[in-house]
Design an enzyme around this catalytic site. Structure first.
Site, short mmCIF file in Angstrom:
data_model
loop_
_atom_site.label_atom_id
_atom_site.label_comp_id
_atom_site.label_asym_id
_atom_site.label_seq_id
_atom_site.Cartn_x
_atom_site.Cartn_y
_atom_site.Cartn_z
N GLU A 57 0.86 -1.19 0.00
CA GLU A 57 0.00 0.00 0.00
C GLU A 57 0.89 1.24 0.00
O GLU A 57 1.75 1.38 0.85
CB GLU A 57 -0.92 0.00 1.22
CG GLU A 57 -1.75 1.25 1.40
CD GLU A 57 -2.64 1.55 0.20
OE1 GLU A 57 -2.55 2.67 -0.34
OE2 GLU A 57 -3.39 0.64 -0.22
N LYS A 90 -11.11 6.38 -17.97
CA LYS A 90 -10.82 7.08 -19.22
C LYS A 90 -9.82 6.30 -20.05
O LYS A 90 -8.84 5.77 -19.54
CB LYS A 90 -10.29 8.49 -18.92
CG LYS A 90 -11.32 9.39 -18.24
CD LYS A 90 -10.76 10.78 -17.98
CE LYS A 90 -11.81 11.66 -17.30
NZ LYS A 90 -11.30 13.03 -17.02
N TYR A 145 -14.16 -1.91 1.05
CA TYR A 145 -14.96 -1.47 -0.10
C TYR A 145 -16.04 -2.50 -0.43
O TYR A 145 -17.17 -2.14 -0.77
CB TYR A 145 -14.06 -1.27 -1.33
CG TYR A 145 -13.34 0.05 -1.36
CD1 TYR A 145 -14.04 1.25 -1.31
CD2 TYR A 145 -11.96 0.11 -1.47
CE1 TYR A 145 -13.38 2.48 -1.33
CE2 TYR A 145 -11.28 1.32 -1.50
CZ TYR A 145 -12.00 2.49 -1.44
OH TYR A 145 -11.35 3.70 -1.48
N ASP A 190 -16.22 -4.12 -7.99
CA ASP A 190 -17.64 -3.83 -8.16
C ASP A 190 -17.89 -3.17 -9.51
O ASP A 190 -19.03 -2.96 -9.90
CB ASP A 190 -18.12 -2.88 -7.06
CG ASP A 190 -17.45 -1.51 -7.20
OD1 ASP A 190 -16.20 -1.47 -7.18
OD2 ASP A 190 -18.16 -0.50 -7.34
N ASP A 209 -8.30 0.77 -8.66
CA ASP A 209 -8.81 1.96 -9.33
C ASP A 209 -9.16 1.60 -10.78
O ASP A 209 -8.31 1.09 -11.51
CB ASP A 209 -7.74 3.05 -9.31
CG ASP A 209 -8.27 4.42 -9.71
OD1 ASP A 209 -9.17 4.48 -10.58
OD2 ASP A 209 -7.80 5.43 -9.15
N ASN A 255 5.60 2.50 -3.54
CA ASN A 255 4.92 2.55 -4.82
C ASN A 255 5.59 1.51 -5.71
O ASN A 255 6.62 1.78 -6.32
CB ASN A 255 5.03 3.94 -5.43
CG ASN A 255 4.23 4.07 -6.73
OD1 ASN A 255 3.64 3.10 -7.19
ND2 ASN A 255 4.23 5.25 -7.30
N THR A 272 -13.31 -7.03 1.73
CA THR A 272 -12.56 -5.81 1.98
C THR A 272 -13.52 -4.75 2.51
O THR A 272 -14.75 -4.93 2.49
CB THR A 272 -11.90 -5.29 0.69
OG1 THR A 272 -12.90 -4.71 -0.15
CG2 THR A 272 -11.19 -6.41 -0.06
#
Length: 215
Positions: free
Chosen positions: A69, A122, A193, A154, A118, A96, A191
């Site tokens: 993370e 786009k 989320y 999701d 994420d 990262n 999780t």
């Protein structure tokens, strides 16, 4: 929603080196030695606040879990959950990880979890999606020949994109569930989320896939 900055996070992460790996890149090809056992190694990319990885570590003590993370203000919650659990088979990395090949050696990892990544909806951001082919190349390198990717989201658009991406890369799909909770997998660990979205009635999608054997 972006987590509030926590100015004390740096010191907190340094204080808890029993959970937080302080020099993770030094452990490439040596992660089992780092854990001090020969248990399989599972990696979660984007650990968030740690509910999933701690739940998995509790359910599967015979597996070593590494959570990655990048956000200090978020990973501190995962550290606290790990400490509270008392599990010895969890390590957390605050980096990262643009290329997993810098962290792990070839064939060093047994399983990779991608949870609610994420979606980068786009088109110009396609290369940032964690199921884009450049990331799949990394996963293939670090995973063992029988290693697996488990992907949950999701976001139906990202899920469909990822299935196509896996297939184009030559991966084999072992499971495709459009409504994970209708399937009622007793071993599924949610999780943060996942709890949030499913409480709103949103379907959770899950895919399991592996790379074909390399010669």
């Amino acid at each position: 929603m972006r987590a509030r900055n926590k100015p004390w996070a740096d010191d907190y992460l340094k204080e808890h080196d029993e959970v937080v790996v302080q020099a993770p890149f030094d452990n490439k090809n040596k992660w089992q030695d780092f854990f001090g056992n020969d248990q399989p190694i599972h990696v979660e990319i984007g650990t968030g606040k740690g509910q999933f990885i701690v739940g998995m570590a509790e359910q599967f003590p015979e597996v070593n879990f590494i959570g990655i993370e990048v956000a200090k203000s978020i990973i501190v919650s995962a550290v606290q959950k790990s400490l509270d659990s008392g599990q010895k088979n969890i390590r957390l990395i605050n980096v990262n990880a643009e290329d997993l090949r810098d962290l792990f050696g070839e064939n060093e990892i047994d399983k990779i979890y991608l949870n609610f990544s994420d979606p980068w909806p786009k088109s110009r951001h396609e290369k940032r999606r964690l199921t884009y082919h450049t990331f799949l190349e990394q996963y293939q390198h670090v995973l063992k020949h029988d290693g697996e990717i488990v992907f949950k989201t999701d976001n139906r658009g990202l899920f469909e994109y990822s299935l196509v991406s896996f297939s184009k890369f030559g991966m084999e799909l072992d499971e495709v569930l459009l409504d994970l909770h209708a399937y009622e997998d007793p071993k599924n660990v949610m999780t943060e989320y996942e709890e949030k979205f499913s409480a709103k009635g949103q379907s959770i999608h899950r895919c399991r896939a592996h790379f074909p054997h390399r010669n």
